[in-house]
Scaffold this active site. Structure first.
Site, PDB file in Angstrom:
ATOM      1  N   TYR A  72     -10.494   0.754  10.833  1.00  0.00           N
ATOM      2  CA  TYR A  72     -11.823   0.885   9.923  1.00  0.00           C
ATOM      3  C   TYR A  72     -12.279   0.042   9.066  1.00  0.00           C
ATOM      4  O   TYR A  72     -13.346   0.143   8.191  1.00  0.00           O
ATOM      5  CB  TYR A  72     -11.895   2.510   9.464  1.00  0.00           C
ATOM      6  CG  TYR A  72     -10.833   2.791   8.619  1.00  0.00           C
ATOM      7  CD1 TYR A  72     -10.682   2.431   7.194  1.00  0.00           C
ATOM      8  CD2 TYR A  72      -9.703   3.636   9.100  1.00  0.00           C
ATOM      9  CE1 TYR A  72      -9.618   2.671   6.478  1.00  0.00           C
ATOM     10  CE2 TYR A  72      -8.670   3.998   8.362  1.00  0.00           C
ATOM     11  CZ  TYR A  72      -8.540   3.693   7.012  1.00  0.00           C
ATOM     12  OH  TYR A  72      -7.440   3.907   6.390  1.00  0.00           O
ATOM     13  N   LYS A  73     -11.304  -1.058   8.731  1.00  0.00           N
ATOM     14  CA  LYS A  73     -11.595  -1.921   7.885  1.00  0.00           C
ATOM     15  C   LYS A  73     -12.373  -3.240   8.383  1.00  0.00           C
ATOM     16  O   LYS A  73     -13.494  -2.852   8.823  1.00  0.00           O
ATOM     17  CB  LYS A  73     -10.353  -2.271   6.941  1.00  0.00           C
ATOM     18  CG  LYS A  73      -9.806  -1.339   6.066  1.00  0.00           C
ATOM     19  CD  LYS A  73      -8.436  -1.551   5.957  1.00  0.00           C
ATOM     20  CE  LYS A  73      -7.901  -0.320   5.018  1.00  0.00           C
ATOM     21  NZ  LYS A  73      -6.374  -0.315   4.802  1.00  0.00           N
ATOM     22  N   ASP A 102       2.152  -5.331   8.599  1.00  0.00           N
ATOM     23  CA  ASP A 102       0.968  -4.479   8.480  1.00  0.00           C
ATOM     24  C   ASP A 102      -0.173  -5.252   8.303  1.00  0.00           C
ATOM     25  O   ASP A 102      -0.348  -6.116   7.519  1.00  0.00           O
ATOM     26  CB  ASP A 102       0.907  -3.468   7.166  1.00  0.00           C
ATOM     27  CG  ASP A 102      -0.011  -2.491   7.200  1.00  0.00           C
ATOM     28  OD1 ASP A 102      -1.186  -2.763   8.025  1.00  0.00           O
ATOM     29  OD2 ASP A 102       0.240  -1.343   6.840  1.00  0.00           O
ATOM     30  N   PHE A 161       0.922  -0.979  -0.026  1.00  0.00           N
ATOM     31  CA  PHE A 161      -0.028  -0.078  -0.026  1.00  0.00           C
ATOM     32  C   PHE A 161       0.852   1.111  -0.147  1.00  0.00           C
ATOM     33  O   PHE A 161       1.920   1.394   0.866  1.00  0.00           O
ATOM     34  CB  PHE A 161      -0.850  -0.161   1.280  1.00  0.00           C
ATOM     35  CG  PHE A 161      -2.006   1.021   1.129  1.00  0.00           C
ATOM     36  CD1 PHE A 161      -3.204   0.903   0.644  1.00  0.00           C
ATOM     37  CD2 PHE A 161      -1.800   2.140   1.901  1.00  0.00           C
ATOM     38  CE1 PHE A 161      -4.266   1.629   0.651  1.00  0.00           C
ATOM     39  CE2 PHE A 161      -2.900   3.291   1.888  1.00  0.00           C
ATOM     40  CZ  PHE A 161      -3.955   2.883   1.232  1.00  0.00           C
ATOM     41  N   ARG A 173     -12.332  -4.977  -7.183  1.00  0.00           N
ATOM     42  CA  ARG A 173     -12.106  -5.557  -5.597  1.00  0.00           C
ATOM     43  C   ARG A 173     -13.240  -5.803  -4.830  1.00  0.00           C
ATOM     44  O   ARG A 173     -14.108  -4.817  -4.687  1.00  0.00           O
ATOM     45  CB  ARG A 173     -11.086  -4.723  -4.917  1.00  0.00           C
ATOM     46  CG  ARG A 173     -10.397  -5.019  -3.822  1.00  0.00           C
ATOM     47  CD  ARG A 173      -9.312  -4.170  -3.443  1.00  0.00           C
ATOM     48  NE  ARG A 173      -9.803  -3.144  -2.594  1.00  0.00           N
ATOM     49  CZ  ARG A 173      -9.391  -2.322  -1.598  1.00  0.00           C
ATOM     50  NH1 ARG A 173      -8.128  -2.697  -1.076  1.00  0.00           N
ATOM     51  NH2 ARG A 173     -10.079  -1.228  -1.268  1.00  0.00           N
TER      52      ARG A 173
HETATM   53  C1  LIG Z   1      -5.917   0.861   4.702  1.00  0.00           C
HETATM   54  C2  LIG Z   1      -4.144   0.707   4.891  1.00  0.00           C
HETATM   55  C3  LIG Z   1      -3.497   1.697   5.224  1.00  0.00           C
HETATM   56  C4  LIG Z   1      -4.487   3.027   5.742  1.00  0.00           C
HETATM   57  O1  LIG Z   1      -3.530   3.950   6.625  1.00  0.00           O
HETATM   58  P1  LIG Z   1      -4.527   5.092   7.223  1.00  0.00           P
HETATM   59  O2  LIG Z   1      -3.077   5.887   8.070  1.00  0.00           O
HETATM   60  O3  LIG Z   1      -5.354   4.485   7.831  1.00  0.00           O
HETATM   61  O4  LIG Z   1      -4.860   6.005   6.225  1.00  0.00           O
HETATM   62  C5  LIG Z   1      -2.347   1.663   5.621  1.00  0.00           C
HETATM   63  N1  LIG Z   1      -1.753   0.551   5.177  1.00  0.00           N
HETATM   64  C6  LIG Z   1      -2.379  -0.579   4.305  1.00  0.00           C
HETATM   65  C7  LIG Z   1      -1.742  -1.887   3.904  1.00  0.00           C
HETATM   66  C8  LIG Z   1      -3.646  -0.438   4.223  1.00  0.00           C
HETATM   67  O5  LIG Z   1      -4.391  -1.438   3.692  1.00  0.00           O
END
Ligand SMILES: *Cc1c(COP(=O)(O)O)cnc(C)c1O
Length: 432
Positions: free
Chosen positions: A224-225, A199, A129, A391
């Site tokens: 939030y996921k 992560d 990401f 997705r």
């Molecule tokens: C959703 C996601 C994030 C989100 O980071 P925020 O700081 O909450 O915006 C980070 N890393 C990964 C791999 C994600 O899927």
């Protein structure tokens, strides 16, 4: 081929199906985007209302003590710990995933370099990401380290050498849903003398995670996921107890201090994971996060994450199978691994020539039909290797087998009637 009737029978026999009652989902919606923003638990509105009207409105500042506000980050951290193989007192809720990554990556780098100053390389995947890569790049620059990106998991082995400081990976890839073997990868990194940062953004609440079993070093994840904490919910952070006290992280704010209310002019980090707190927690959104985490703990008497995983794999397998059977001749291919062990809780599709550019519009047409997934753009210069992706996340708490069948049927309709060509589906919004 599986019929809709088969799917309804599977739903009727599924003991996890009743967990859906915990959520307030609009009628007619098949929500396949819980991997991006989890659905809203029914309990959240009342809980946040209580925090606002009673705890804040009536009890005012006393609530830091009387309503347990001060302990919320640890209390919810312990609950999340049950989902990811961490022990009580090892996880706290704070800040965002991006910020927590900055903290643990700095700590990992400093710990490795204290023993081996010449180790200066952080390795990650190009397909990680982007925020993870941006944070790592900035941190590497500050520490005189370098960030090396590999194009496939198989290439990691070539970088397990005496230059490697930290291997920073997202366990489940946000685009493809491909899942690493955390235990094996961690063991390989340790054998090379490096530390790991995991992560768990697409793992926590989606797949069983065993941080201690994997001997992992540091982990962070998203609220939030799959944890259903609400938009912008605070994230979480874990450090293995063998590392937690070795250094303090660079965002040394007052609430990560050992005694914040002594208002000392010198920073003295709190023991353990609490030093990873920076400033005052966002109580409204932290309270909402607890409601989300509780929806997952409600599955514990029904087999917990192992049972949810089993259902998730059945859902994703069914979706991939039906998408290929029903829409394969219309140009749909499954990008996510078909091997269950190597897949998270999502299935990604790509479209073949001449539809390679149609992905965004197809998702918009599906959304209008009540099937909510999302679109992740590919690399325009290498669409053969990094295609545009449709997705779909499958949250076993609130997605059923008939939902999967219906979603594929809608996809078939959108493609076979070329409905996606309509102009309104081809106007790009800011969030895809
Ligand atoms: C959703 C996601 C994030 C989100 O980071 P925020 O700081 O909450 O915006 C980070 N890393 C990964 C791999 C994600 O899927």
């Amino acid at each position: 081929m599986t019929t809709r009737h088969d799917c309804l029978a599977r739903d009727a026999a599924d003991p996890l199906a009743r967990l859906k009652d915990q959520f307030s989902l609009p009628p007619g919606v098949i929500y396949l985007d819980g991997n991006s923003l989890g659905a809203m638990p029914r309990s959240t509105a009342a809980r946040v209302q209580q925090v606002i009207t009673q705890e804040w409105g009536q009890d005012l500042i006393k609530s830091w003590n009387t309503a347990g506000w001060m302990d919320l980050p640890s209390r919810i951290g312990d609950k999340i710990g049950r989902l990811i193989g961490a022990r009580p007192g090892e996880v706290i809720v704070a800040d965002s995933t991006s910020l927590n990554l900055f903290k643990v990556l700095s700590a990992a780098l400093r710990i490795v370099q204290a023993d081996s100053p010449t180790r200066r390389v952080i390795v990650s995947e190009r397909s990680n990401f982007p925020t993870d890569l941006y944070i790592a790049e900035s941190l590497a620059e500050q520490h005189g380290a370098t960030l090396t990106l590999v194009d496939s998991p198989a290439e990691i082995a070539a970088h397990l050498n005496d230059q490697l400081a930290v291997l920073m990976l997202t366990e489940v890839n946000y685009r493809t849903g491909a899942k690493h073997d955390m235990r094996a990868v961690t063991a390989a990194a340790h054998a090379a003398g490096a530390l790991t940062v995991w992560d768990l953004a697409h793992s926590a609440g989606a797949v069983p995670v065993d941080l201690h079993g994997a001997e992992a070093d540091f982990a962070i994840g998203c609220g939030y996921k799959y944890l259903n904490g609400g938009p912008g919910a605070p994230a979480f952070v874990w450090a293995h107890p063998r590392h937690a006290d070795r250094f303090w992280q660079p965002l040394s704010g007052w609430l990560g201090h050992a005694a914040p209310f002594e208002f000392s002019t010198r920073y003295q980090p709190a023991a353990g994971i609490k030093r990873y707190i920076c400033g005052t927690p966002a109580i409204l959104s932290t309270a909402a996060l607890e409601c989300g985490v509780d929806t997952l703990l409600a599955a514990e008497p029904l087999g917990g994450m192992a049972a949810l995983r089993e259902k998730s794999l059945a859902l994703t397998e069914l979706f991939a199978q039906l998408a290929e059977d029903r829409c394969g001749t219309l140009g749909v291919t499954v990008v996510s691994p078909r091997d269950a062990e190597a897949r998270g809780s999502q299935v990604c599709l790509a479209l073949k020539d001449p539809l390679t550019q149609a992905g965004y519009a197809v998702i918009q047409a599906l959304i209008e039909r009540g099937v909510i997934g999302d679109f992740r753009a590919g690399d325009p210069t290498r669409l053969d290797q990094v295609p545009h992706i449709l997705r779909f996340g499958f949250t076993p708490l609130y997605v059923g087998f008939a939902d999967v069948w219906d979603a594929v049927e809608h996809l078939y309709q959108v493609l076979s009637t070329a409905q996606w060509r309509e102009a309104r589906f081809n106007q790009k919004a800011a969030v895809t």
